[in-house]
Motif scaffolding. Structure first.
Motif, short mmCIF file in Angstrom:
data_model
loop_
_atom_site.label_atom_id
_atom_site.label_comp_id
_atom_site.label_asym_id
_atom_site.label_seq_id
_atom_site.Cartn_x
_atom_site.Cartn_y
_atom_site.Cartn_z
N THR A 1 14.53 -5.45 0.55
CA THR A 1 15.17 -4.96 1.76
C THR A 1 15.05 -6.01 2.86
N ASN A 2 15.74 -5.76 3.96
CA ASN A 2 15.51 -6.52 5.19
C ASN A 2 14.93 -5.62 6.27
N ASP A 3 14.54 -4.41 5.89
CA ASP A 3 14.00 -3.41 6.80
C ASP A 3 12.47 -3.44 6.74
N GLY A 4 11.88 -4.12 7.71
CA GLY A 4 10.42 -4.27 7.71
C GLY A 4 9.68 -2.96 7.84
N GLU A 5 10.22 -2.03 8.59
CA GLU A 5 9.57 -0.74 8.77
C GLU A 5 9.56 0.05 7.47
N PHE A 6 10.68 0.03 6.77
CA PHE A 6 10.79 0.71 5.48
C PHE A 6 9.79 0.12 4.48
N ALA A 7 9.72 -1.21 4.45
CA ALA A 7 8.79 -1.88 3.54
C ALA A 7 7.35 -1.51 3.86
N ASN A 8 7.04 -1.48 5.13
CA ASN A 8 5.66 -1.20 5.54
C ASN A 8 5.22 0.20 5.14
N ILE A 9 6.09 1.18 5.34
CA ILE A 9 5.71 2.56 5.02
C ILE A 9 5.56 2.76 3.51
N LEU A 10 6.34 2.04 2.71
CA LEU A 10 6.22 2.18 1.26
C LEU A 10 4.99 1.47 0.72
N MET A 11 4.60 0.36 1.34
CA MET A 11 3.47 -0.42 0.83
C MET A 11 2.12 0.08 1.31
N HIS A 12 2.09 0.80 2.45
CA HIS A 12 0.81 1.17 3.02
C HIS A 12 0.06 2.13 2.09
N PRO A 13 -1.21 1.84 1.76
CA PRO A 13 -1.97 2.67 0.82
C PRO A 13 -2.05 4.14 1.21
N ARG A 14 -2.06 4.44 2.52
CA ARG A 14 -2.26 5.83 2.92
C ARG A 14 -1.05 6.72 2.59
N HIS A 15 0.09 6.10 2.28
CA HIS A 15 1.25 6.89 1.90
C HIS A 15 1.24 7.25 0.42
N GLY A 16 0.51 6.48 -0.37
CA GLY A 16 0.24 6.85 -1.75
C GLY A 16 1.43 7.17 -2.62
N ILE A 17 2.50 6.40 -2.52
CA ILE A 17 3.68 6.66 -3.36
C ILE A 17 3.36 6.28 -4.81
N GLU A 18 3.66 7.19 -5.73
CA GLU A 18 3.32 6.96 -7.13
C GLU A 18 4.25 5.94 -7.78
N LYS A 19 3.63 5.11 -8.63
CA LYS A 19 4.38 4.13 -9.41
C LYS A 19 3.94 4.27 -10.86
N VAL A 20 4.90 4.35 -11.77
CA VAL A 20 4.61 4.60 -13.18
C VAL A 20 4.89 3.33 -13.99
N TYR A 21 3.92 2.95 -14.81
CA TYR A 21 3.99 1.73 -15.62
C TYR A 21 3.84 2.07 -17.10
N ILE A 22 4.69 1.47 -17.93
CA ILE A 22 4.53 1.53 -19.38
C ILE A 22 3.77 0.27 -19.78
N THR A 23 2.61 0.47 -20.40
CA THR A 23 1.67 -0.62 -20.62
C THR A 23 1.27 -0.70 -22.08
N LYS A 24 1.47 -1.86 -22.69
CA LYS A 24 1.04 -2.10 -24.07
C LYS A 24 -0.29 -2.83 -24.04
N VAL A 25 -1.29 -2.27 -24.74
CA VAL A 25 -2.62 -2.88 -24.74
C VAL A 25 -3.09 -3.14 -26.16
N LYS A 26 -4.03 -4.03 -26.28
CA LYS A 26 -4.69 -4.28 -27.55
C LYS A 26 -5.78 -3.24 -27.74
N GLY A 27 -5.79 -2.58 -28.89
CA GLY A 27 -6.79 -1.56 -29.15
C GLY A 27 -6.26 -0.16 -28.86
N VAL A 28 -7.09 0.82 -29.12
CA VAL A 28 -6.74 2.23 -28.91
C VAL A 28 -7.78 2.85 -27.99
N PRO A 29 -7.47 3.03 -26.71
CA PRO A 29 -8.46 3.58 -25.78
C PRO A 29 -8.94 4.96 -26.21
#
Length: 246
Positions: free
Chosen positions: A116-144
């Motif tokens: 984006t070019n919207d600094g305010e939008f970027a700041n609110i999404l990145m700030h830890p206190r807003h806690g927006i969830e992000k989902v990752y598909i992760t391949k690992v070695k081994g079976v946890p």
């Protein structure tokens, strides 16, 4: 005072050069001028007609733009790279606005990243206190095992950081290759968060793809492709961040 008058720090953030918080710091440090006069008061309101300079450079207000990119592996989440490697901006070559990535995906990771070019939008999404969830598909070695999932939720210490996953589950296991594919959900993403967390638990990461950011998914995009966010999606992301402020 007309409806077009807005706070100085918001005007600076809307120009795309920095976040509102950083703009406030610049104002208080005497680095901002309005119509040739240094302004240090945060409550100051300005109009689009005012001449605003930050560190001696006149800002040009741009209309805010918002993009979603499917970042391939081996692309830097930045606007430039001192080593000359490809950066995410290179994948949006015909965008005239001064866009920048919101947060980062590391060099070897792929998936959804916003620009984006919207600094305010970027700041609110990145700030830890807003806690927006992000989902990752992760391949690992081994079976946890069960204890590994418990530790991920509790937190794994690595240096000064405590690395947590708010949720994690196994999607599939390849017994012959001794690998697992996991779905890992984060609210706060520290540098190389999942890689460091899993390595500390004894399950080195082979691949990571971010599939979801808040309400947004990669549906319809292939690696290297991008699209604009709809006005509804932008509004939903603002709303999501506002609802989950801690």
């Amino acid at each position: 005072m007309t409806n077009s008058m807005i706070r100085l720090q918001k005007m600076i953030a809307q120009s795309g050069i920095t976040s509102r918080r950083k703009a406030e710091e610049l104002i208080q440090a005497g680095k901002v001028k309005v119509n040739g006069e240094t302004v240090t008061t945060l409550g100051t309101k300005v109009s689009p007609k005012d001449n605003i300079e930050v560190n001696g450079v006149k800002i040009e207000k741009e209309e805010p733009v918002y993009f979603m990119l499917y970042k391939p592996r081996e692309v830097i989440s930045s606007v430039e790279d001192e080593k000359g490697r490809k950066v995410v901006i290179d994948l949006l070559p015909n965008i005239e606005e001064r866009i920048f990535p919101i947060g980062r995906l590391d060099y070897q990771s792929s998936g959804l990243i916003l620009l984006t070019n919207d600094g305010e939008f970027a700041n609110i999404l990145m700030h830890p206190r807003h806690g927006i969830e992000k989902v990752y598909i992760t391949k690992v070695k081994g079976v946890p095992d069960k204890s590994a999932y418990t530790q991920m939720k509790k937190g794994v210490r690595d240096g000064k950081d405590t690395l947590k996953a708010i949720r994690s589950k196994v999607i599939s296991v390849d017994s012959k290759q001794n690998t697992s594919i996991l779905e890992v959900t984060l609210r706060e993403g520290k540098n190389r968060h999942i890689r460091r967390m899993m390595e500390n638990l004894g399950y080195p990461v082979l691949k990571i793809k971010r599939e979801k950011y808040g309400l947004l998914t990669l549906d319809g995009l292939k690696p290297g492709e991008f699209r604009s966010l709809t006005p509804k999606e932008v509004k939903q992301m603002w709303g999501l961040a506002s609802k989950i402020v801690k």
